[in-house]
Each structure stands twice: as structure tokens, then as C-alpha cells.
Design a protein around this motif. Structure first.
Motif, short mmCIF file in Angstrom:
data_model
loop_
_atom_site.label_atom_id
_atom_site.label_comp_id
_atom_site.label_asym_id
_atom_site.label_seq_id
_atom_site.Cartn_x
_atom_site.Cartn_y
_atom_site.Cartn_z
N THR A 132 -16.35 3.19 48.64
CA THR A 132 -17.68 3.17 48.00
C THR A 132 -18.15 4.57 47.64
OG1 THR A 132 -18.68 3.13 50.21
CG2 THR A 132 -18.36 1.01 49.10
N ASP A 134 -7.99 -5.90 46.89
CA ASP A 134 -8.91 -7.02 47.15
C ASP A 134 -10.37 -6.60 47.16
OD1 ASP A 134 -6.59 -8.56 47.53
OD2 ASP A 134 -6.52 -8.06 49.66
N ALA A 135 -10.68 -5.47 46.56
CA ALA A 135 -12.05 -4.96 46.56
C ALA A 135 -12.99 -5.93 45.83
CB ALA A 135 -12.10 -3.59 45.90
N ASP A 136 -14.25 -5.86 46.18
CA ASP A 136 -15.28 -6.74 45.60
C ASP A 136 -15.78 -6.13 44.29
OD1 ASP A 136 -17.50 -8.22 44.92
OD2 ASP A 136 -18.43 -8.12 46.90
N PRO A 137 -15.45 -6.75 43.15
CA PRO A 137 -15.86 -6.17 41.86
C PRO A 137 -17.37 -6.16 41.67
CG PRO A 137 -14.92 -8.35 41.54
CD PRO A 137 -14.68 -7.99 42.97
N VAL A 138 -18.07 -7.09 42.28
CA VAL A 138 -19.53 -7.13 42.14
C VAL A 138 -20.15 -5.95 42.89
CG1 VAL A 138 -21.62 -8.44 42.61
CG2 VAL A 138 -19.55 -9.63 41.84
N ALA A 139 -19.75 -5.75 44.15
CA ALA A 139 -20.30 -4.66 44.96
C ALA A 139 -19.99 -3.30 44.35
CB ALA A 139 -19.77 -4.75 46.38
N GLU A 156 -7.18 -2.89 50.62
CA GLU A 156 -8.61 -2.76 50.39
C GLU A 156 -8.94 -2.39 48.96
OE1 GLU A 156 -10.73 1.10 51.75
OE2 GLU A 156 -9.20 0.72 53.27
N ALA A 179 -11.51 -11.99 37.80
CA ALA A 179 -12.80 -11.91 38.50
C ALA A 179 -13.52 -10.60 38.18
CB ALA A 179 -12.58 -12.04 40.01
N TRP A 180 -12.77 -9.55 38.01
CA TRP A 180 -13.37 -8.27 37.63
C TRP A 180 -13.93 -8.35 36.21
CZ3 TRP A 180 -13.24 -3.51 40.50
CH2 TRP A 180 -12.63 -3.61 41.75
#
Length: 473
Positions: A397, A417-422, A414, A444-445
Motif C-alpha cells: 500500500t 491476489d491484491a485487491d484492485p478496489v483497495a 500478495e 476484476a481489475w
């Protein structure tokens, strides 16, 4: 062993049948420390020896000076049990052991593609000078073909003629991140140049892995020396082949990942090492193929030299392709742009940054005036040592905060599989260059406004960034 493989020292009558030999491991770097701990796990008494007193002290305290999953636990277990110990006293280690594994490094020689044999020669001399009984010397270091024959001659001159000593070659096939399992459960054990007596001892040493299914392959010394370098050269060729095809895919509008899936079904080809991306690095593949080119040139084997030259060149060009994608993502210039680099190690599950494509790209962008922020889960200290001018941060982050473009350059889970929204809430622009084509779910991204580009994903380079990546934050 054939007449052409006989040594100038008589083959030894080693220990009595059934007695377990004591093992020394000369050189306690990545290969040596792993081999020593694994041999202790297989039930042998093992003594690791090295000239580096600080390294020896750390290992004797159960501390591994590099990252390798499973090794710290294995090391601590057997140091505590007394089955494994480390020393910088060569007389103690060599005098106590019956079989001596030579596990020192063979780095690329400065100013040349040749392998540097300085450490191998010094280690062999240290073994020879400290022998107190008959012994087997087992080379595991990756060396140019012909080295073992030269070392046999050196050993014959250096060792006390009162002792029967035999040298054979047993190449290693460790994969960083999986080295413990590769040693405990190898797919093959290659033994080169062993007499029947020495072969019997080696079958005892590797009895457990062979009983569990490892193939035990005997051969002459030159073949054993060439097995490791030839295997690495073939794997490097597969990687460079699919990377060359990825360039064609970009030009033709094809998808290299689906193409690799399709051709990889063919058992003659296989899917492994057919992942297009930033290319190979680390301390083995680049060094080994260059050393093989150098030795092949000396021997007049020109075809392999031409092939591996192209393999190496294609691999290095992949780095420039990723740099070009980053520049394109920043509208033609990275000067003053903030770039998040996710990954510093040359591959996941290691902290090895030697010849790392990720760090090479990060450094090149830094030199172009970019504000580069680098994060890696394990390789931060090593990266700082090799590239101190780069800016390192403590998390994914932090790396992506206010970034104009995010580069995924090592396939750590990590990052995959990172969260594209966050992450999208943190960046200045939702632009990502997937330098390893490794994102678990690129769709998804894209669904939340990210522009994802990579190598060989079916879009010509000039069209990669035609979709808006989101508004600045």
C-alpha cells in the motif's frame, strides 16, 4: 568407471559395509547450508565448514543468512540434536568426515563470461591438506566441463599419498524457494566418475531418496558436469522462446497465455517454463548459460554458443519491453512520475536479487527521472545492498500511494491476489503493467477501472493504453 575416468589416486576401500559415513560440507552458502541440513535430516552426522566465521557462527546458532522456506526449522532441529554442526576449523571438519561435499560458489568471472574457479580450487586444496584418512570428495558446485578431471590431477598432487582419495561429481538441481524439498526428495541423483566402491557409498548416502523414487543415474565425469548446465540452458531456452513468441502475439493480436496453454498440453513440450514475462534472472541461469557459452567456445562447439547467445539476448530485451510499457503508461515520459515497483527478488519465495530483472527495470526507470518506490516481502535488505539509490518502502500500500503506474515484477502471491478496489483508492492513476502476466483475475481489475498491460496479451504496443485509467486522485 572407464579407463579414461581413472584417477591418479587409488580408489579407496571406504568404511565397513553398513556403517554410515560422516559427511563434511565445504562451503556453507545457499547450496552448502541446504545440503548440510538436508543430509542431517536423512540421518547422517554432518559438519559444515567455511572460511567465513560470521556465517558459521550464525548457522551454529540456527540462523540462516538468507531466505529459504523450511530451511531455518530444519537447521535448528539438527543443530539442537547435535547431528549437524558448523565450524571454521578445516582440520577438525575434514579430519572427522569420510565423504566431503564441495559446495562453494562459481560466480561469473569479472570482465568475462567464464566461471571463476578460485573458490573451488581453494576448497579442494583445503580438503587435501587436512585429510587424515581415506576419503571421497564429491563435487556439487556447478563447474565448466573438464573441471573435475583437472581437480583429480590437482588432488593427486596435493593430497598425502598415504591416503586413498577419490573425486567424483554429483551436480545439484536446487530451485530457490524449494531447495529443501529438492534435496530431500530429488527427482534424480546423478553420480559421475565413481568407482564401484565409491558408488556403493553414494548409494548409501542417497538411499532414502532413491527408495522413495528418485532416479539414480551413473555416468562419466564430463556428462555429470554438463547435466546441470545443460538443464539450465534448456529451461532458459524455453523461457526465451515463449518471450519471443509473446512479441509476435502483440504484433498479431494473439494471447500468449492461451497459446502457451495449448502448446503445453503436448507432452513433448510441457507447460512448465512457458510463462511469458520479464524473463529469468538470479544467481544460476544467467551465470550458467554464459559460462556454458564460454566453455563451448573454448571447445569449438559453435552451435550451442549461437543458440545461447540468442537466448540471453532475448531475455535481456524483455526488460526493455517492460520499461517501454511503463513509459507508454506515463504518456511517453517517466520524468517526475511516481512508479510503484512490486517485487525486487528475481522470483518469489527467495530474497535473491542477483541479476534480478525487477531491480534492473526499477533502476532503469530511476535513471530516467522517475520517482520509484520499491517493495518486496523478503528481498528488501538484499535490494538495498545492490541498489542503494532506489527508494524502498515497507508495504504494498505504501508503494502504490499516489502512483502514476504500478509495475508487478515478481510473482509474490500478495501481488498476484491484491485487491484492485483497495489499491485503486490509493493510486493517482489506475494503470498497471503486469510484467509477469501473473494477476489472478485481470478482468476484476479492469472492471473497476484499471488499465492492465503486459507482454503478449494480444494488443499491439501502440494500442496498449487507449482506455482511460481513471481520474487522478
Amino acid at each position: 568407471m572407464s579407463d579414461t575416468d581413472s584417477t591418479t589416486i587409488d580408489a579407496p576401500d571406504h568404511r565397513s559395509p553398513g556403517a554410515r559415513p560422516v559427511l563434511s560440507v565445504v562451503g556453507t552458502g545457499y547450496l552448502g547450508a541446504t545440503h548440510a541440513a538436508a543430509m542431517a535430516e536423512l540421518g547422517f552426522t554432518v559438519i559444515g565448514v567455511d572460511v567465513d566465521a560470521a556465517k558459521i557462527a550464525a548457522l551454529q546458532n540456527g540462523k540462516v543468512p538468507f531466505f529459504e522456506p523450511g530451511l531455518p526449522e530444519l537447521l535448528s532441529t539438527h543443530v539442537e540434536s547435535g547431528r549437524l554442526r558448523f565450524t571454521d576449523d578445516f582440520a577438525e571438519a575434514i579430519g572427522a568426515a569420510d565423504v566431503h561435499f564441495l559446495c562453494v560458489g562459481t560466480p561469473q568471472r569479472r570482465g568475462s563470461n567464464a566461471a571463476d574457479m578460485t573458490y573451488v580450487d581453494a576448497a579442494l586444496d583445503a580438503i587435501a591438506r587436512n585429510l587424515t584418512k581415506d576419503a571421497i570428495v564429491v563435487g556439487k558446485s556447478t563447474v565448466p566441463v573438464g573441471t573435475a578431471r583437472r581437480l583429480q590431477e590437482r588432488l593427486a598432487v596435493t593430497a598425502d599419498p598415504a591416503f586413498q582419495v577419490e573425486l567424483l561429481w554429483n551436480p545439484e538441481f536446487l530451485r530457490e524457494g524449494r531447495a529443501v524439498q529438492d534435496t530431500l526428495r530429488p527427482d534424480r541423483v546423478v553420480i559421475g566418475g565413481a568407482s564401484p566402491a565409491a558408488d556403493a557409498v553414494m548409494r548409501q548416502v542417497y538411499g532414502t531418496p532413491v527408495a522413495e523414487g528418485a532416479q539414480y543415474i551413473t555416468c562419466d565425469l564430463p556428462t555429470a558436469e554438463l547435466v546441470k548446465t545443460s538443464a539450465n540452458a534448456f529451461l532458459a531456452t524455453k523461457i526465451s522462446f515463449i518471450n519471443a513468441v509473446s512479441e509476435l502475439c502483440d504484433a498479431a493480436g494473439a494471447d500468449v497465455k492461451r497459446l502457451a496453454d495449448a502448446i503445453g498440453v503436448d507432452a513433448r513440450i510441457g507447460r512448465g517454463f512457458l510463462n511469458a514475462g520479464l524473463g529469468f534472472g538470479g544467481g544460476c541461469l544467467p551465470k550458467d548459460i554464459r559460462a556454458l557459452m564460454h566453455r563451448s567456445t573454448e571447445l569449438g562447439a559453435d552451435s550451442i554458443v549461437r543458440l545461447l547467445h540468442d537466448v540471453d539476448e532475448i531475455n535481456m530485451l524483455q526488460r526493455q519491453r517492460v520499461i517501454d510499457l511503463a513509459v507508454s503508461a506515463c504518456d511517453g515520459s517517466v520524468l517526475g512520475r511516481r512508479i510503484a515497483v512490486l517485487g525486487a527478488a528475481f522470483k518469489p519465495d527467495t530474497d535473491d536479487v542477483r541479476d534480478s530483472p525487477a531491480l534492473n527495470v526499477a533502476a532503469a526507470l530511476h535513471l530516467r527521472g522517475a520517482q520509484v518506490q520499491v517493495f518486496d516481502p523478503e528481498a528488501m535488505d538484499a535490494a538495498r545492498h545492490y541498489f542503494p539509490a532506489l527508494h524502498y518502502v515497507s508495504s504494498t500500500t505504501e508503494a502504490v500511494e499516489n502512483a502514476d503506474v504500478v509495475l508487478v515484477l515478481t510473482e509474490w502471491p500478495e501481488f498476484r491476489d491484491a485487491d484492485p478496489v483497495a489499491l485503486g483508492e490509493l493510486v493517482a492513476h489506475r494503470r498497471l503493467v503486469d510484467g509477469r502476466n501473473c494477476l489472478s483475475d485481470p478482468a476484476a481489475w479492469r472492471a473497476v477501472g484499471w488499465t492492465i498491460t503486459g507482454l503478449g496479451l494480444g494488443r499491439p504496443a501502440g494500442d496498449l493504453l487507449t482506455v482511460s485509467g481513471g481520474s487522478p486522485r
